[in-house]
Write an enzyme that holds these catalytic residues in place. Structure first.
Site, PDB file in Angstrom:
ATOM      1  CD  GLU A   1      -7.996   7.446   4.534  1.00 45.92           C
ATOM      2  OE1 GLU A   1      -7.984   7.456   5.784  1.00 45.92           O
ATOM      3  OE2 GLU A   1      -7.016   7.092   3.858  1.00 45.92           O
TER       4      GLU A   1
ATOM      5  CD1 TRP B   1      -3.719   2.334   5.949  1.00 40.55           C
ATOM      6  CD2 TRP B   1      -5.847   2.973   5.791  1.00 40.55           C
ATOM      7  NE1 TRP B   1      -4.137   2.161   4.637  1.00 40.55           N
ATOM      8  CE2 TRP B   1      -5.436   2.545   4.528  1.00 40.55           C
ATOM      9  CE3 TRP B   1      -7.163   3.429   5.939  1.00 40.55           C
ATOM     10  CZ2 TRP B   1      -6.260   2.554   3.409  1.00 40.55           C
ATOM     11  CZ3 TRP B   1      -8.001   3.437   4.829  1.00 40.55           C
ATOM     12  CH2 TRP B   1      -7.543   3.000   3.587  1.00 40.55           C
TER      13      TRP B   1
ATOM     14  CE1 TYR C   1      -3.397   2.820   0.591  1.00 44.41           C
ATOM     15  CE2 TYR C   1      -2.087   3.359   2.520  1.00 44.41           C
ATOM     16  CZ  TYR C   1      -3.076   3.685   1.620  1.00 44.41           C
ATOM     17  OH  TYR C   1      -3.747   4.876   1.738  1.00 44.41           O
TER      18      TYR C   1
END
Length: 190
Positions: free
Chosen positions: A39, A47, A17
């Site tokens: 988000e 996250w 990522y």
């Protein structure tokens, strides 16, 4: 050895990522919508929690195709609340449907969501030059402005911190630290 931002763990998913997505400018509407929703799902969580569930989110929310999401029935919402592959928070799940409606209205009004969202940075990524992760803000005046406008346009789970994380994830700001190998890659002219 490759030098990365200090927040990156040894997890392959996290490394991929960071190396291939985070900070790379995104202009595709569907991808922008996906990242805004993810988000929002992250609010109050890490996250990493969302990244591990990302493929489940794509499957559960029809690959973030807003045209499909706006047609979700109460039955579909109930099935999402029972889906162990995503964060089962009613408000967060319902916000994806609300945001899909607002997203489609923005596309209609501005020609694309990309046109709308990139205007916040004058259509050019902001290249910061942070030397350490401690310098990187969690929000700023620009994310405050974006949050206020998104809320005005009907979006949910778009607080200033969420907006700043979104801006980082889609390359509206380059917050790779200067010692990270991705810093130079994300600083090149688009």
């Amino acid at each position: 050895m490759v030098k990365r931002c200090a927040w990156v763990t040894e997890e392959n998913l996290y490394i991929e990522y960071h190396d291939k997505e985070w900070g790379v400018p995104v202009y595709d509407d569907r991808k922008l919508f996906e990242m805004l929703c993810l988000e929002g799902a992250q609010a109050g969580l890490s996250w990493w929690t969302i990244l591990k569930k990302r493929e489940n989110y794509k499957k559960a929310f029809d690959n973030f195709e807003a045209e499909k999401i706006v047609k979700y029935t109460d039955e579909k919402l109930k099935s999402l609340m029972e889906d162990k592959g995503i964060v089962r928070n009613r408000r967060k799940i319902e916000s994806v449907v609300t945001n899909a409606k607002s997203f489609l209205e923005i596309q209609n009004k501005y020609g694309s969501f990309s046109n709308y969202i990139w205007k916040f940075v004058d259509n050019t990524p902001i290249i910061n030059a942070w030397e350490s992760i401690e310098e990187v803000p969690s929000s700023n005046e620009l994310s405050d402005k974006m949050s206020k406008q998104l809320k005005k346009d009907g979006f949910k789970f778009v607080g200033s911190t969420i907006c700043y994380s979104f801006m980082q994830s889609v390359g509206m700001v380059n917050d790779h630290t200067t010692d990270c190998f991705c810093y130079a890659l994300c600083s090149k002219e688009i």
